[in-house]
Every structure is written in structure tokens, then in C-alpha cells.
Motif scaffolding. Structure first.
Motif, PDB file in Angstrom:
ATOM      1  N   THR A  86     -38.888  29.318 -34.756  1.00  9.37           N
ATOM      2  CA  THR A  86     -39.390  29.388 -33.380  1.00  9.37           C
ATOM      3  C   THR A  86     -40.195  30.643 -33.102  1.00  9.37           C
ATOM      4  OG1 THR A  86     -37.471  28.110 -32.631  1.00  9.37           O
ATOM      5  CG2 THR A  86     -38.706  29.316 -30.960  1.00  9.37           C
ATOM      6  N   PHE A  87     -39.668  31.792 -33.459  1.00  9.90           N
ATOM      7  CA  PHE A  87     -40.266  33.049 -33.032  1.00  9.90           C
ATOM      8  C   PHE A  87     -41.678  33.305 -33.574  1.00  9.90           C
ATOM      9  CE2 PHE A  87     -40.833  37.694 -33.106  1.00  9.90           C
ATOM     10  CZ  PHE A  87     -40.740  37.922 -31.732  1.00  9.90           C
ATOM     11  N   HIS A 126     -32.990  20.623 -35.630  1.00 11.55           N
ATOM     12  CA  HIS A 126     -34.311  20.004 -35.458  1.00 11.55           C
ATOM     13  C   HIS A 126     -35.011  20.552 -34.212  1.00 11.55           C
ATOM     14  CE1 HIS A 126     -34.422  16.845 -38.569  1.00 11.55           C
ATOM     15  NE2 HIS A 126     -33.096  16.873 -38.475  1.00 11.55           N
ATOM     16  N   PHE A 127     -34.248  20.896 -33.201  1.00 11.91           N
ATOM     17  CA  PHE A 127     -34.854  21.374 -31.956  1.00 11.91           C
ATOM     18  C   PHE A 127     -35.536  22.722 -32.159  1.00 11.91           C
ATOM     19  CE2 PHE A 127     -34.762  23.259 -27.660  1.00 11.91           C
ATOM     20  CZ  PHE A 127     -35.410  22.249 -26.972  1.00 11.91           C
ATOM     21  N   TYR A 128     -34.996  23.562 -33.031  1.00 14.58           N
ATOM     22  CA  TYR A 128     -35.631  24.864 -33.266  1.00 14.58           C
ATOM     23  C   TYR A 128     -37.036  24.704 -33.837  1.00 14.58           C
ATOM     24  CZ  TYR A 128     -31.294  27.393 -32.337  1.00 14.58           C
ATOM     25  OH  TYR A 128     -30.179  27.936 -31.720  1.00 14.58           O
ATOM     26  N   ALA A 175     -42.868  37.767 -22.502  1.00 10.53           N
ATOM     27  CA  ALA A 175     -42.514  36.818 -23.562  1.00 10.53           C
ATOM     28  C   ALA A 175     -41.527  37.454 -24.540  1.00 10.53           C
ATOM     29  CB  ALA A 175     -43.776  36.352 -24.281  1.00 10.53           C
ATOM     30  N   GLY A 176     -41.734  38.729 -24.845  1.00  4.93           N
ATOM     31  CA  GLY A 176     -40.798  39.430 -25.723  1.00  4.93           C
ATOM     32  C   GLY A 176     -39.428  39.592 -25.099  1.00  4.93           C
ATOM     33  N   ILE A 177     -39.392  39.914 -23.810  1.00  6.15           N
ATOM     34  CA  ILE A 177     -38.111  40.057 -23.104  1.00  6.15           C
ATOM     35  C   ILE A 177     -37.350  38.740 -23.095  1.00  6.15           C
ATOM     36  CG2 ILE A 177     -37.083  40.456 -20.827  1.00  6.15           C
ATOM     37  CD1 ILE A 177     -39.342  42.490 -20.332  1.00  6.15           C
ATOM     38  N   ALA A 178     -38.064  37.642 -22.828  1.00  5.71           N
ATOM     39  CA  ALA A 178     -37.415  36.328 -22.805  1.00  5.71           C
ATOM     40  C   ALA A 178     -36.854  35.965 -24.173  1.00  5.71           C
ATOM     41  CB  ALA A 178     -38.414  35.269 -22.336  1.00  5.71           C
ATOM     42  N   SER A 179     -37.594  36.278 -25.234  1.00  7.75           N
ATOM     43  CA  SER A 179     -37.131  35.951 -26.591  1.00  7.75           C
ATOM     44  C   SER A 179     -35.871  36.724 -26.953  1.00  7.75           C
ATOM     45  CB  SER A 179     -38.241  36.256 -27.605  1.00  7.75           C
ATOM     46  OG  SER A 179     -39.419  35.546 -27.296  1.00  7.75           O
TER      47      SER A 179
END
Length: 727
Positions: free
Chosen positions: A60-61, A288-290, A547-551
Motif C-alpha cells: 500500500t505505502f 487482498h485488500f492491502y 498524507a504522511g500523518i494519515a499513513s
């Protein structure tokens, strides 16, 4: 030099990360990757990170990282492209039209190459998976199936993986603030069609996957037992059926026949994506979702930032009603908000609909208009007609009784640099209301010439071909009348050719028609108290940081929740040889949690990460609004401002042409312009009906010399750009 080096470094970093992520998809179907990955997950179980942290980081990342780096790259890149001219190259030709068809539209070489690479990837994935399945085919204990039924069931299962591959990319083309495609120079309004292509492919694969599975259940007489089964572990069949039905509803209501005629149905049904994604997670499982989570993660975060961006609502300062049933809306803008020409904005008017958003092209230039922003709205649908009728009713009422119209604005979104300045000459082709993005270009050029600014290298010649049904549309050009005068001091020369298709020769000159058609009716709303201006999206740096904070927040809560709610027996490694490990393994079946528990933990962690990111975004938004509350401009002052811009009429040069009674011969017009600009680089921009875009694209394909770089005779290089602002 330092910024240029950083830009190159960021570009190389994005290429490396993207290549690594794509390589994962190529390796994932192989036995080698399966063995290595199982061993890596088994080792990760013994760490705080867990297998879920490993899956998120690897699958994901990388896409989130590319989006974050891309935002920084776009910010730095925009600083260094103001005076850069388009450079001829053989690779640049691949961005020009290669196939022009009414069935598939206009396709460039890059798009065709991408499609032909994606199809072999799907074939490789399917072949690798199914060949491995057929070599190790074993009967299912729960279902007594014949060999052909078992093989057909495996084929159906692997078609589900093809749908998963399409879903992984499905949401990336429709991002706005976190737009990944903008890194490639593709704007949101142009990348929407990739979303349509991927969605159609996904639904086809998913339909075959679901229908074939139901068929096998039916012929084996197990359909009544399997169709409503909600398994404790493994695939949840009922969740998959709900996912398929919801996906089919969304796809059917998005077909052009419904989307164009009944936009409301399309708009509301498309919000079923929440149900679709939740039940896909429950059906496919967390692993699979990842694989598809990157697009979901960025889309939901993008949606959240856009909701916060449109708050608080502002009000329409004034409006102009043109005789051609076009409304120009004047909106308050913060002085610090800068946007490039051809930008679009999304608008919601709660008094008409509390949920519908519609996109419009901005006609004003932030270089000239420091406090206001204007858009043109053609009133031919339910939503736009309601807006026209509302303003028309206000026009007939007393000034004291005029009710302000609140409006929520999202955007503007546009290219990161002034792309039209990259060419020696410009050829603009517009049809009807398609003139709106070109007005912003003309305003920007007029502002640059009026200020005597040397920041930009302007095109030396601009030709605008404007095709309209009625001469009333000519009045839309009134705001660009200063550029039409072609003063000797102007750095670029503008020639206008208007073609009125449904009227006969009237004998009036272009200047007279401009003055006559521009007799618009103005409405100035009596606003009381301070109003908020449009501030636009958050800065690219802060968006990347959010986006980084959310991750990070998601990963932290996911790890914590798994250690709290998942039994330790599930996290023990299969390689332990101690008696304690063996004992825990023997008890594992009794303590094993349902598979949907991991799915719920993903959803919970994601919701919390969005909530935490929202708090940070709200604080940033509040800080911007705190010192930038716009005082109300009095109606009298605003009226003088608007009327002065309308009454600024000059003598329009006689070289401009107006033709009546037919469409232009675009081939002849192109040939004349090419003769006038022999051997130069020409930017061809078209905005209008699809048939017009296809005709212009075909001419660019025929007349451009971009594939003949080695010839001694310098031939013109036509770079095609189709502008779209209606979705």
C-alpha cells in the motif's frame, strides 16, 4: 541549480518506487514470490510490526509515497517552467493523437502503449495462477464437483483476481488534491476516462467471476447452501454477492445514456462506493485488500480534504445574464489564491441541491482579478436552469429584497505551470460554451502585456477559431476585447475567426456585434456582514504532510488494535519448536478469531486515521481563515467595478473575420495558419463537442512533422491538447 537537482532526484525516486511496486504485481502470481512472502509474513508475526504492517508497507505505502513525493515535485517544478519553451523530440510525438475514432475517442501513443502493456500483465497474471492451480487440483470436501466443474470454478476465481488488479488502479485517476496523474501532466478532467475504462474492465471480470461461481453452484445443486453463507473464516460468499450487485448498479447508472440525461441518478448511485469497498474487504480478506488499499486510502483522504476545503460557504457577489442563456458568476477570492489558466472549479449551491457538485471552467485570471473569480455557466440542464431562474427572479425584485445565494466552492484545480506558454504559436479551436477555458488564457496574456511583465515568453501569434450556432455567443468575447485590438505594443498577435452556423449574414462588423451582444443584465446581491473568500486547496507541501500523518496514524492504530483484539495464538510463528508453542497451536482452533475481525480492525484504524488527519487539516484551515475574512464590498462599489469592465469598448481590428451560414473548413484553416508560422512549434488547444475534438486531433495527426525530426526541411510540430470541463 539546487532546486533543479532536487527535482531530478525526486523524479528518479518516484520512478524507482513505481517500478518496485509494479514489479510486485508481476512477481505476486509466481510460486517463488508466494514462498518468499509466506516466510516474510511468518517472520513478521513475531515482531511488533505484524504481517499486517508488512502488507501495508510493501503493497500500500509505495503508491502513497509516490503521491507525497509527487506533490513536492510539482511544487518545485512549477517554479522552473515559466520561460521554458517546448522542446522537439521523437518521444514527445507519443503524447499526440495516434488513433482518432468515434468509438474509443482520441488515443495518444502513450495511452495505447499503456493499454497494450496492461493487457499482457492481466494475461500473465491469469495464466500463471491458473496453470499452477491445474497442476495441484484437489477436490473440495464441502463440494463434490466433477473435474470440469472444479477447473471452471478455479477459472472463475482467477477472474476475480483480474478484477482486483483493475480495482487497485480504479480510484487513482479521479484524485484531485492528491492527484497522482498530475505528475504525468494529466489533469483530473482528462484522466476521468481512465477511471471509466478500468471500471468497465473490473465489472466485466467481476461479473464473470460471480456468474461462473453461481453457475457451478447451480449445476452441482449447492446454490441454496452456498449463496447465503456467511463463513466464519475464509471467503464470505454473501459479501461478494453484495459487492457485485452494488458494482453493477454503479456501472449501469454511470453509462452515458443515464449520466448525461439524468445526472442526479448517476451522482447519488456512485456514492454506493462505500458499501462496495466495505463488502469487498469482507469478501476478499485483509491480505487482498492491502493490494488495492492505496487507491482507497488516497481517495478517502482526498475526499476529506475537499470537504474541508469547501468550508465555510461563501456567497455570489454578482451575476451577469447573457442573451444566449449563459450566466457569469462573480465570486469572492482571497488575494493569495493564484491559479493557472484553464483551471476548473467545483461548485455546490445548497438552495438548488445540498449534495450535487458541478464542474466549471474559470474564465478570469488571478493576475488581474485579485479579489474575485468568475465562471460561465451554460443553462441547459435541471441544475443550471434552476440557477438561471433563481438569478432571473432576483433581477426583477427590489434591491433591498434580493436574497444572497450561498455557494460552496472546491478548487481551483489546474496545471501546475502555464503550459500554453511552451509554444511559439497557439491555435485555439472552441465551440459554443467551450470558449470559457480560452478566455482565461486571453486574460492572462492581456494582463502580462498590460503590466509590461517580462516574466513570461508569450506566443508570437495566436489564432482563435470560434464556432457558434447564434451570434449571441459572440458577446462572451467582450471581456477579451482589449487583446482583440492588437495594439502595436502587444507582444503577441491575436487573430479571431468566428463562424456562426445557424444565422445568415447580418452586415454588422465584429466590433458592432460585440457591443450589441454584450448588453448583459447584471444582478448585484445585497450582502450584509462579512463574507468568506475562496482560499483554494491547501498548499502542496501541507497536503503531502497530511498524507504522511494519515499513513503513520493508520499503521500505529492497526498495530495496537491487532495486539489488543486478536488472540496471541494467531500471532505466534509456525517455526517455534518449544512445548509452549505446540500447546498454543493445539488451542488455536478454539481461540482463532473470525476472519472478519481483521477486516473490522482495518476499517476502524482507517476511520481513526482520517479523524486525526481531519483535526490537523481543520487547524490549518482555521489558521488560513483567521486573518483573511473578507469585508463586504458595497453593492454600489461592486456595480461600478462590473459595469466598468463591460463598458470598456475599443475599436476591434478589421483583420478579424466573421463568417455566417456554415461550419469552418478546419483543414484549410490549419493550412493557412501553418503557412503563416512555417516551421514553428504550435500548441493546438480545442474545447467543444467531441466531434470537433476528433476532427482537430485528426488534422494534428496528419499535418504534424513531429515524426520527421531528421528531415532537413523544418516542418511544423503540432502539439494537441483537448480541454474538458464537463464530466
Amino acid at each position: 541549480m539546487g532546486k533543479a537537482a532536487v527535482v531530478i532526484l525526486l523524479k528518479v525516486l518516484m520512478i524507482l518506487i513505481s517500478t518496485a511496486w509494479l514489479s510486485l504485481w508481476l512477481l505476486k502470481p509466481t510460486n517463488l514470490w508466494t514462498k518468499k512472502w509466506k516466510a516474510a509474513e511468518s517472520s513478521a508475526r513475531n515482531t511488533v510490526f505484524g504481517y499486517y504492517g508488512l502488507d501495508f508497507t510493501v503493497y500500500t505505502f509505495p503508491v502513497i509515497a509516490v503521491a507525497m513525493i509527487g506533490l513536492v515535485y510539482l511544487k518545485l517544478q512549477s517554479w522552473g517552467q515559466r520561460n521554458r519553451r517546448q522542446i522537439r523530440s521523437s518521444t514527445a510525438a507519443f503524447s499526440n493523437p495516434l488513433v482518432t475514432s468515434s468509438l474509443v475517442g482520441i488515443l495518444s501513443g502513450v495511452e495505447i502503449l499503456s493499454v497494450f502493456l496492461f493487457i499482457p500483465f492481466l494475461a500473465w497474471t491469469f495464466y500463471t495462477r491458473i496453470s499452477h492451480d491445474f497442476t495441484k487440483l484437489t477436490p473440495m470436501e464441502s463440494l463434490k464437483l466433477d473435474l470440469w466443474q472444479l477447473k471452471f470454478l478455479r477459472v472463475a476465481t482467477r477472474f476475480g483476481l483480474l478484477a482486483e488488479a483493475c480495482l487497485a488502479l480504479l480510484l487513482l485517476p479521479i484524485l484531485r488534491e492528491l492527484a497522482v496523474f498530475r505528475i504525468l501532466g494529466i489533469q483530473f478532467e482528462a484522466s476521468v476516462r481512465y477511471h471509466i475504462w478500468l471500471g468497465t474492465a473490473m465489472i466485466c471480470f467481476a461479473t464473470f467471476h460471480g456468474a461462473s461461481t453461481l453457475f457451478i453452484w447451480g449445476v452441482s445443486h449447492y446454490i441454496q447452501d452456498e449463496i447465503t453463507k456467511w463463513q466464519r473464516t475464509g471467503r464470505i460468499y454473501l459479501a461478494g454477492e453484495i459487492t457485485l450487485v452494488v458494482g453493477l448498479v454503479m456501472w449501469i447508472t454511470s453509462l452515458p445514456q443515464i449520466r448525461r440525461k439524468r445526472f442526479e441518478i448517476f451522482y447519488y448511485m456512485h456514492h454506493l462506493y462505500i458499501i462496495f469497498l466495505v463488502f469487498f474487504l469482507l469478501h476478499a480478506g485483509d491480505r487482498h485488500f492491502y493490494m488495492i488499499f492505496a487507491g482507497v486510502f488516497l481517495f478517502c483522504l482526498d475526499k476529506l480534504l475537499r470537504i474541508l476545503q469547501s468550508w465555510p460557504q461563501t456567497h455570489i457577489l454578482s451575476a451577469r445574464l447573457y442573451p444566449c442563456k449563459v450566466v457569469e458568476l462573480i465570486l469572492p477570492k482571497d488575494t493569495g489564491l493564484k491559479y493557472t489558466p484553464t483551471s476548473i472549479t467545483f461548485m455546490k449551491i445548497p438552495s438548488i441541491s445540498r449534495f450535487q457538485w458541478h464542474s466549471f471552467s474559470i474564465t478570469s485570471s488571478s493576475t488581474i482579478d485579485h479579489h474575485t473569480m468568475s465562471v460561465l455557466v451554460k443553462c441547459d440542464g435541471r441544475w443550471t436552469t434552476s440557477l438561471y431562474d433563481n438569478i432571473r427572479a432576483q433581477l426583477d425584485s427590489d434591491a433591498d429584497k434580493m436574497k444572497p445565494i450561498p455557494v460552496a466552492i472546491e478548487g481551483p484545480y489546474g496545471p501546475s505551470s502555464l503550459t500554453f506558454l511552451r509554444y511559439d504559436n497557439l491555435l485555439l479551436v472552441a465551440g459554443g460554451i467551450g470558449i470559457t477555458p480560452f478566455l482565461s488564457i486571453l486574460h492572462e496574456i492581456a494582463a502580462t502585456q498590460g503590466n509590461g511583465s517580462s516574466r513570461y515568453r508569450l506566443p508570437s501569434r495566436i489564432q482563435l477559431i470560434y464556432v457558434v450556432k447564434k451570434s449571441q455567443y459572440i458577446g462572451l468575447l467582450q471581456s477579451a476585447s482589449s487583446l482583440l485590438q492588437n495594439h502595436p505594443s502587444n507582444k503577441c498577435h491575436l487573430k479571431l475567426k468566428v463562424f456562426v452556423t445557424q444565422e445568415k449574414q447580418c452586415g454588422a462588423t465584429l466590433g458592432e456585434m460585440l457591443n450589441e451582444a454584450s448588453q448583459v443584465q447584471s444582478v448585484h446581491f445585497g450582502l450584509k456582514g462579512p463574507i468568506y473568500a475562496i482560499h483554494g486547496p491547501q498548499s502542496l507541501y501541507w497536503t503531502a504532510a497530511l498524507a504522511g500523518i494519515a499513513s503513520i496514524t493508520f499503521l500505529v492504530f492497526l498495530i495496537c488494535f491487532n495486539h489488543i483484539f486478536v488472540p496471541s495464538g494467531k500471532n505466534t510463528s509456525g517455526h517455534h519448536s518449544s512445548k509452549q508453542a505446540v500447546s498454543s497451536k493445539m488451542k488455536a482452533p478454539k481461540e482463532k478469531s473470525p476472519s472478519w475481525v481483521a477486516d473490522i480492525l482495518i476499517i476502524s484504524s482507517f476511520i481513526i486515521s482520517l479523524a486525526c488527519t481531519s483535526l490537523v487539516a481543520i487547524v490549518l484551515r482555521w489558521r488560513r481563515l483567521k486573518k483573511e475574512e473578507v469585508p463586504l464590498v458595497s453593492s454600489k462599489e461592486e456595480k461600478v467595478q462590473q459595469l466598468s469592465s463591460i463598458e470598456t469598448k475599443g475599436v476591434v481590428e478589421e483583420e478579424h473575420e466573421v463568417h455566417f451560414g456554415g461550419r469552418p473548413n478546419l483543414k484549410d484553416e490549419f493550412s493557412k495558419f501553418l503557412n503563416e508560422t512555417n516551421g514553428s512549434d504550435i500548441g493546438v488547444l480545442v474545447s467543444g463537442p467531441e466531434t470537433m475534438k476528433e476532427a482537430v486531433a485528426s488534422l494534428c495527426q496528419q499535418k504534424s512533422g513531429c515524426f520527421q525530426i531528421g528531415n532537413k526541411e523544418k516542418k511544423p510540430y503540432l502539439s494537441f491538447h483537448a480541454l474538458t470541463f464537463t464530466l
